[in-house]
Design an enzyme around this catalytic site. Structure first.
Site, mmCIF file in Angstrom:
data_model
loop_
_atom_site.group_PDB
_atom_site.id
_atom_site.type_symbol
_atom_site.label_atom_id
_atom_site.label_comp_id
_atom_site.label_asym_id
_atom_site.label_seq_id
_atom_site.Cartn_x
_atom_site.Cartn_y
_atom_site.Cartn_z
ATOM 1 C CD GLU A 146 -1.174 0.624 3.783
ATOM 2 O OE1 GLU A 146 -2.381 -0.089 4.000
ATOM 3 O OE2 GLU A 146 -0.856 -0.383 4.781
ATOM 4 C CB CYS A 150 3.175 6.843 3.780
ATOM 5 S SG CYS A 150 3.410 5.375 4.647
ATOM 6 C CB CYS A 177 7.874 -6.012 7.579
ATOM 7 S SG CYS A 177 9.630 -5.863 9.381
ATOM 8 C CB CYS A 213 6.686 -4.433 15.473
ATOM 9 S SG CYS A 213 8.648 -4.025 14.919
ATOM 10 C CB CYS A 269 3.705 -3.475 13.268
ATOM 11 S SG CYS A 269 3.825 -3.119 10.917
ATOM 12 C CB CYS A 328 0.748 3.032 11.173
ATOM 13 S SG CYS A 328 1.841 5.013 11.259
HETATM 14 N N1 SAH Z 1 10.044 -0.921 8.918
HETATM 15 C C1 SAH Z 1 9.884 0.952 9.554
HETATM 16 C C2 SAH Z 1 8.740 1.633 9.281
HETATM 17 C C3 SAH Z 1 7.847 1.351 8.496
HETATM 18 S S1 SAH Z 1 7.248 1.600 9.646
HETATM 19 C C4 SAH Z 1 9.762 1.301 10.965
HETATM 20 O O1 SAH Z 1 9.153 0.137 11.544
HETATM 21 O O2 SAH Z 1 10.275 2.300 11.699
HETATM 22 C C5 SAH Z 1 6.820 3.256 9.524
HETATM 23 C C6 SAH Z 1 5.710 3.772 11.529
HETATM 24 O O3 SAH Z 1 4.777 3.255 11.824
HETATM 25 C C7 SAH Z 1 6.403 2.692 12.308
HETATM 26 O O4 SAH Z 1 7.321 3.571 13.896
HETATM 27 C C8 SAH Z 1 5.572 1.220 13.124
HETATM 28 O O5 SAH Z 1 5.936 1.592 14.526
HETATM 29 C C9 SAH Z 1 4.539 2.427 12.651
HETATM 30 N N2 SAH Z 1 3.536 1.646 13.159
HETATM 31 C C10 SAH Z 1 3.265 0.222 12.892
HETATM 32 N N3 SAH Z 1 2.420 -0.369 13.164
HETATM 33 C C11 SAH Z 1 1.232 0.584 14.169
HETATM 34 C C12 SAH Z 1 -0.317 0.609 14.111
HETATM 35 N N4 SAH Z 1 -0.121 -0.484 14.840
HETATM 36 N N5 SAH Z 1 -0.029 1.911 15.017
HETATM 37 C C13 SAH Z 1 0.489 3.058 14.751
HETATM 38 N N6 SAH Z 1 1.776 2.812 14.401
HETATM 39 C C14 SAH Z 1 1.722 1.920 13.685
HETATM 40 FE FE1 SF4 Z 2 8.346 -3.951 10.147
HETATM 41 FE FE2 SF4 Z 2 5.756 -2.969 11.196
HETATM 42 FE FE3 SF4 Z 2 8.320 -3.430 12.897
HETATM 43 FE FE4 SF4 Z 2 8.575 -1.129 10.727
HETATM 44 S S1 SF4 Z 2 6.792 -1.479 12.558
HETATM 45 S S2 SF4 Z 2 10.161 -2.820 11.518
HETATM 46 S S3 SF4 Z 2 6.921 -2.702 9.257
HETATM 47 S S4 SF4 Z 2 7.314 -5.366 11.371
#
Ligand code: SAH
Ligand code: SF4
Length: 377
Positions: A91, A104, A111, A115, A118, A341
């Protein structure tokens, strides 16, 4: 298979064009046609030598990503979903603001960092995107928005790019750097280094390489003030703990186009949002000139996590502000189209038959004719 010219930064395109026996300036013309004018048909590139056009036909192409859907939010946010093959989709989100537009962009299908909060992380890793697939998102969005907004030649729709879509950009370094160079190139998108942001969960050696190769603005996803908690939220922390990450941030600032690092901190109810943790965070980041961006968690069922209540976010921000740290709370945009996000990935659970499942679960808006300019910006 023809080469995808979106895979090439300008020096690589020059080498390719010279390899075809043509002059350097022809490559610059071609590059400008593609990125500045959004052209993909060589026949359309009227001032390009016929000899070069003939050589390109059949051996090269500007390969767009197949578009699966386009959703336009009531607040003007636009989300595009692109098919990247083998059942995977990525996306791209456009966020209009009064004085600028931000795109974005995704760097990977899925990934590998995983995390907890996420949905892309829960989806697992499929593959790295190519440079051309990263740039195809910007190429498409910029020229689609320009046409829709009725912008004149020389006006652009997108002023900021944030690598905050799906994937960990610094785990796809080889494809990322040429894509960043095209974004910055005056013959490409001409974006300022301060307005291109790489967001990372903390791949320390690659932060150092980015500083050498292509310093742009850096956002680091911190989410916790201590290693025990960060280990459980961002598994990569076990490899690159907070102290090492912060040292890399300090080194990065020597070459960075901005004099601060942005720390992102996703606010999770009862997990990382107490005033005591805010105090810990103040101490944790004390040695790095920074801004804090608090992100309200966008919940998805498999996470088992909840968004911090508003008052708790405000109280947390207050502690940081009182300590003199510039702190912002990210507005949630595009909630009505799941454009916040990583939300889409929550819908794509087994990564197969994306197109069919999306059609069932989403209200997929057919590719709509241009709405009035005011709707988008
Ligand atoms: N992988 C990179 C960039 C993509 S994620 C990173 O982790 O920085 C971009 C941002 O979205 C990151 O700060 C991540 O922590 C945040 N993010 C991911 N899932 C989310 C969620 N469910 N709610 C709010 N922020 C989220
Ligand atoms: Fe990967 Fe999501 Fe963690 Fe960013 S926040 S590093 S996209 S798992």
């Amino acid at each position: 298979m023809p080469v995808d010219l979106l895979d090439f930064d300008l020096p690589t395109l020059v080498a390719h064009v010279e390899g075809l026996g043509e002059k350097r300036f022809r490559a610059v013309q071609l590059f400008r046609w593609i990125h500045q004018k959004g052209a993909s048909d060589f026949a359309q590139m009227s001032d390009l030598a016929k000899s070069l056009r003939d050589k390109l036909a059949g051996t090269a192409e500007v390969r767009p990503l197949p578009l699966l859907s386009e959703h336009v939010s009531a607040d003007g946010t636009v989300k595009w979903l692109f098919d990247v093959g083998a059942g995977d989709a990525v996306e791209t989100v456009f966020i209009p603001e009064t004085d600028r537009g931000t795109l974005c962009v995704s760097s990977q299908a899925g990934c590998a960092v995983g995390c907890r909060f996420c949905s892309t992380g829960h989806q697992g890793f499929s593959r790295n995107l190519r440079t051309g697939e990263i740039l195809a998102q910007l190429w498409f969005a910029e020229h689609r928005l320009r046409a829709r907004l009725g912008l004149q030649a020389g006006q652009r729709a997108i002023d900021n790019v944030v690598m905050m879509g799906m994937g960990e950009p610094l785990q796809n370094y080889a494809a990322l750097v040429p894509a960043l160079r095209v974004m910055l190139d005056d013959h490409g998108y001409g974006l300022s280094r301060r307005r291109v942001t790489v967001s990372t969960s903390g791949v320390v050696p690659m932060i150092d390489r980015l500083r050498e190769d292509c310093p742009v603005a850096l956002a680091v996803s911190l989410h916790a003030p201590d290693d025990a908690l960060r280990d459980s939220l961002v598994p990569l922390n076990r490899k690159y703990p907070i102290a090492e990450l912060l040292e890399a941030c300090r080194r990065y600032l020597d070459a960075a186009p901005r004099d601060f690092i942005t720390f992102e901190y996703c606010m999770l109810d009862g997990v990382n949002d107490t005033p005591a943790q805010a105090q810990d965070l103040v101490r944790c980041v004390a040695s790095v000139p920074c801004k804090l961006n608090l992100i309200p968690f966008n919940p998805f069922p498999a996470s088992g996590l909840r968004r911090s209540p508003k008052e708790r976010v405000t109280a947390f921000a207050r502690v940081l502000l009182d300590a003199g740290i510039v702190t912002t709370v990210r507005k949630t945009r595009g909630d009505d189209i799941d454009a916040a996000c990583g939300q889409l990935a929550g819908e794509v659970q087994d990564r197969t038959r994306v197109r069919e499942r999306l059609a069932q679960r989403h209200e997929v808006i057919p590719i709509v004719p241009a709405p009035a300019a005011g709707v988008l910006r």
